[in-house]
Each structure stands twice: as structure tokens, then as C-alpha cells.
Design a protein around this motif. Structure first.
Motif, short mmCIF file in Angstrom:
data_model
loop_
_atom_site.label_atom_id
_atom_site.label_comp_id
_atom_site.label_asym_id
_atom_site.label_seq_id
_atom_site.Cartn_x
_atom_site.Cartn_y
_atom_site.Cartn_z
N LYS A 239 0.84 -1.20 0.00
CA LYS A 239 0.00 0.00 0.00
C LYS A 239 0.87 1.25 0.00
CE LYS A 239 -2.57 3.37 2.11
NZ LYS A 239 -2.09 4.67 2.54
N ASP A 240 1.88 1.27 0.86
CA ASP A 240 2.77 2.43 0.94
C ASP A 240 3.54 2.64 -0.37
OD1 ASP A 240 1.92 2.82 3.52
OD2 ASP A 240 3.66 1.85 4.44
N LYS A 241 3.90 1.54 -1.02
CA LYS A 241 4.62 1.62 -2.30
C LYS A 241 3.73 2.27 -3.36
CE LYS A 241 6.79 -1.41 -5.74
NZ LYS A 241 7.12 -2.83 -6.07
N LEU A 242 2.48 1.85 -3.44
CA LEU A 242 1.54 2.42 -4.39
C LEU A 242 1.28 3.89 -4.07
CD1 LEU A 242 -1.01 -0.52 -4.62
CD2 LEU A 242 0.53 0.23 -6.44
N ASP A 243 1.12 4.18 -2.81
CA ASP A 243 0.84 5.55 -2.39
C ASP A 243 2.00 6.47 -2.75
OD1 ASP A 243 -1.18 7.15 -1.05
OD2 ASP A 243 0.32 7.49 0.50
N CYS A 244 3.21 5.99 -2.58
CA CYS A 244 4.40 6.80 -2.90
C CYS A 244 4.45 7.10 -4.40
CB CYS A 244 5.66 6.06 -2.46
SG CYS A 244 7.19 6.97 -2.73
N LEU A 245 4.18 6.10 -5.23
CA LEU A 245 4.17 6.31 -6.67
C LEU A 245 3.13 7.35 -7.07
CD1 LEU A 245 4.52 2.63 -7.96
CD2 LEU A 245 6.18 4.48 -8.29
N TRP A 246 1.95 7.27 -6.44
CA TRP A 246 0.88 8.22 -6.76
C TRP A 246 1.26 9.64 -6.34
CZ3 TRP A 246 -3.31 8.09 -9.69
CH2 TRP A 246 -4.26 9.11 -9.55
N GLN A 247 1.77 9.77 -5.13
CA GLN A 247 2.11 11.10 -4.62
C GLN A 247 3.22 11.75 -5.43
OE1 GLN A 247 0.26 12.49 -2.58
NE2 GLN A 247 -0.68 11.01 -1.20
N GLU A 248 4.12 10.93 -6.00
CA GLU A 248 5.23 11.45 -6.78
C GLU A 248 4.85 11.67 -8.25
OE1 GLU A 248 8.40 8.69 -6.24
OE2 GLU A 248 8.86 9.38 -4.20
N GLY A 249 3.60 11.37 -8.61
CA GLY A 249 3.16 11.53 -9.99
C GLY A 249 3.77 10.50 -10.93
N LYS A 250 4.13 9.32 -10.40
CA LYS A 250 4.78 8.28 -11.20
C LYS A 250 3.96 6.99 -11.25
CE LYS A 250 9.39 9.98 -9.92
NZ LYS A 250 10.68 9.64 -9.25
N ALA A 251 2.66 7.08 -11.01
CA ALA A 251 1.81 5.89 -10.98
C ALA A 251 1.65 5.31 -12.39
CB ALA A 251 0.45 6.23 -10.39
N PRO A 252 2.20 4.13 -12.68
CA PRO A 252 2.12 3.58 -14.04
C PRO A 252 0.70 3.27 -14.48
CG PRO A 252 3.83 2.48 -12.76
CD PRO A 252 3.01 3.29 -11.79
N TRP A 253 -0.18 2.98 -13.53
CA TRP A 253 -1.55 2.61 -13.88
C TRP A 253 -2.42 3.82 -14.23
CZ3 TRP A 253 0.39 2.82 -8.93
CH2 TRP A 253 -0.27 3.66 -8.04
N LYS A 254 -1.94 5.02 -14.01
CA LYS A 254 -2.74 6.21 -14.28
C LYS A 254 -2.72 6.52 -15.77
CE LYS A 254 -3.51 11.05 -13.04
NZ LYS A 254 -3.64 11.47 -14.45
N CYS A 255 -3.72 6.00 -16.47
CA CYS A 255 -3.80 6.16 -17.92
C CYS A 255 -4.79 7.26 -18.32
CB CYS A 255 -4.23 4.84 -18.56
SG CYS A 255 -5.74 4.13 -17.86
N TRP A 256 -5.49 7.82 -17.36
CA TRP A 256 -6.53 8.81 -17.65
C TRP A 256 -6.02 10.23 -17.43
CZ3 TRP A 256 -6.33 5.45 -13.52
CH2 TRP A 256 -6.17 6.02 -12.25
N GLU A 257 -6.72 11.16 -18.04
CA GLU A 257 -6.40 12.57 -17.87
C GLU A 257 -7.22 13.13 -16.71
OE1 GLU A 257 -4.07 14.11 -19.51
OE2 GLU A 257 -3.65 12.41 -20.85
N GLU A 258 -6.68 14.14 -16.05
CA GLU A 258 -7.39 14.78 -14.94
C GLU A 258 -8.58 15.58 -15.48
OE1 GLU A 258 -6.98 14.21 -11.94
OE2 GLU A 258 -5.02 13.24 -11.90
#
Length: 258
Positions: A239-258
Motif C-alpha cells: 500500500k505504501d509503495k503504491l501511495d508513494c508512486l501516486w504522490q510522486e506523480g509516477k503511478a504507471p496505472w494512471k492512464c486517464w487525464e485529470e
């Protein structure tokens, strides 16, 4: 094509947070991981969801019921008992939340939502894993081989059940891990034909043990081999690993636009 998400388990391996809420409602950034998964599917045009609830199912239902409150600016006129929603950021989703029982097994949960699927193929995944898979390509692959079920085979070590596959991806056996096995496992992100419902006897049926293994024996289970990003959230560390990727703007699964 509808998307079914399994979200009813106890989440005992991440009990630091799951004692308060279902695991799919544990947040990555400021949104539940369930939301992240749904955003993945929505990006590819899949906007109709059936969520299999169980443990603390009221938490999931209340979150969707109050979606406006969580995601929009609102004005409350207390004197006149009125609420105005500003800058509405609601999604183009139709979400059916089904109480599939507290102790129902994974196969049994799928059986309980059959009436919401009808006689159509559907997508199925777990409510605790994210991926950067192109879901349209997955659907096309499923249609191309004509079998009853497709599972996404990802590389993730030896912690889970193992897929024994032929060169063309047809699954010979779906079994528990052993010291001799490789590291390709069932990562969820499945596509199933409605005939699969016939293999589910009831609440005690385990999807992975009873249904997928039987499909493998019948040579009706095909693996979509995927070497891109995939990560489950089974522990606090993950969970912490995923959260860190998201907070740093490096989440590979984020394929959508804001």
C-alpha cells in the motif's frame, strides 16, 4: 461489456487498515484503490460496474452515495435544508453495489451477481490490484480465441497460485505454487463468457480453485501474457509503495487525464 469487481473479502493481511474499512476502500492518494481500478476501466470505455460487496459493505455504499460530497464543492443552506453542488466532477459510471454475503467465497460472489450480467460476456477483476494493461486489447484477445475465459498472466514472484500454460497461452492447469514453478500468476483482469456461471455451485465455490481449475482441465481457459506494470495491495508495505508512486506523480496505472 460490464465490469465485475470482487470487493467483499476481509483483507486480513492488511489488517492495519482493513479493520476499519474493506480493503478496496483503502486509499491510494486520497481515493480508494477501488476508484483507481474503475478509472482504468473507464479510460477504455467500460463504465458499467457491478461490485461484489461483503465485509463492511456499507462503507462502499456510503462512499458512492456521497460521491458528490467527496469530489465537488457544495453549499449547504441549513435554514432551507438545501444543498447546491458546484463544479460537479462526477464520473460517467453506472455502479451496481451488491451485498454478496459476509463469508461467501469468490466464485459464490460471482454467482450472486449473475442476474445483473445476464447472458453476456463480462470482465472480472479483484478490488486490490492495479495495472497499466490496455483493456481493449485484452477484450480483443479474448474474442480471438473463442474460449470461455481469459485471465491476465503477470509476473509477480511465487506468492500466489501458478498457471501451467502451453505455448499458445492455453492453460493446462491452475494450481497452487511449488518450488519448481515460475513466476507468472493470475493477476485478475479476466474476461468471462456467461457459461462460466454454470460451473459455480453456490456460496462455497472458490473461483480460483473450483472454477478456473475446471476451465483449465477443459482447455477453456487462456492466459493473456502481460509483462507490463501490475501490483496488488496485499500488505501495508505494498500500500505504501503504491501511495508513494501516486504522490510522486509516477503511478504507471494512471492512464486517464485529470
Amino acid at each position: 461489456m460490464k465490469v465485475v469487481i470482487l470487493a467483499g473479502g476481509y483483507g486480513t493481511r492488511i489488517s492495519e487498515e482493513s479493520y476499519l474499512k474493506p480493503k478496496p476502500m483503502i486509499e491510494i492518494g486520497d481515493k480508494p484503490i477501488l476508484w483507481h481500478i474503475m478509472k482504468e476501466y473507464s479510460h477504455y470505455g467500460y463504465n458499467e460496474f457491478v461490485i461484489c460487496c461483503g465485509y463492511k459493505q456499507h462503507v462502499i455504499k456510503e462512499w458512492f452515495a456521497d460521491y458528490y460530497l467527496y469530489n465537488s464543492d457544495v453549499t449547504f443552506d441549513l435554514k432551507h435544508n438545501d444543498m447546491t453542488v458546484h463544479n460537479n466532477f462526477s464520473e460517467d459510471w453506472k455502479v451496481t453495489l451488491v451485498n454478496t454475503g459476509l463469508d461467501t467465497m469468490t466464485g459464490g460472489r460471482v454467482k450472486r451477481i449473475q442476474k445483473y450480467i445476464g447472458n453476456e460476456p463480462f470482465m472480472l477483476t479483484y478490488g486490490d490490484g492495479v495495472c497499466d494493461l490496455n483493456l481493449r486489447e485484452l477484450e480483443a484477445f479474448h474474442k480471438s480465441h473463442g474460449k470461455l475465459a481469459t485471465i491476465t498472466a503477470v509476473s509477480a514472484g511465487q506468492r500466489f497460485g501458478v498457471l501451467d500454460m502451453e505455448e499458445d497461452g492455453v492453460v493446462r492447469e491452475f494450481r497452487e505454487k511449488s518450488d519448481l514453478d515460475g513466476d507468472r500468476i493470475n493477476g485478475g483482469y479476466m474476461v468471462l463468457e456467461p457459461e462460466v456461471f454454470e460451473l459455480i455451485a453456490g456460496d462455497a465455490t472458490v473461483l480460483e480453485k473450483d472454477v478456473l481449475q475446471e476451465l483449465g482441465r477443459r482447455k477453456e481457459l487462456v492466459a493473456y501474457k502481460y509483462d507490463g506494470y501490475w501490483q496488488c495491495m496485499d500488505t501495508k508495505r505494498e500500500k505504501d509503495k503504491l501511495d508513494c508512486l501516486w504522490q510522486e506523480g509516477k503511478a504507471p496505472w494512471k492512464c486517464w487525464e485529470e
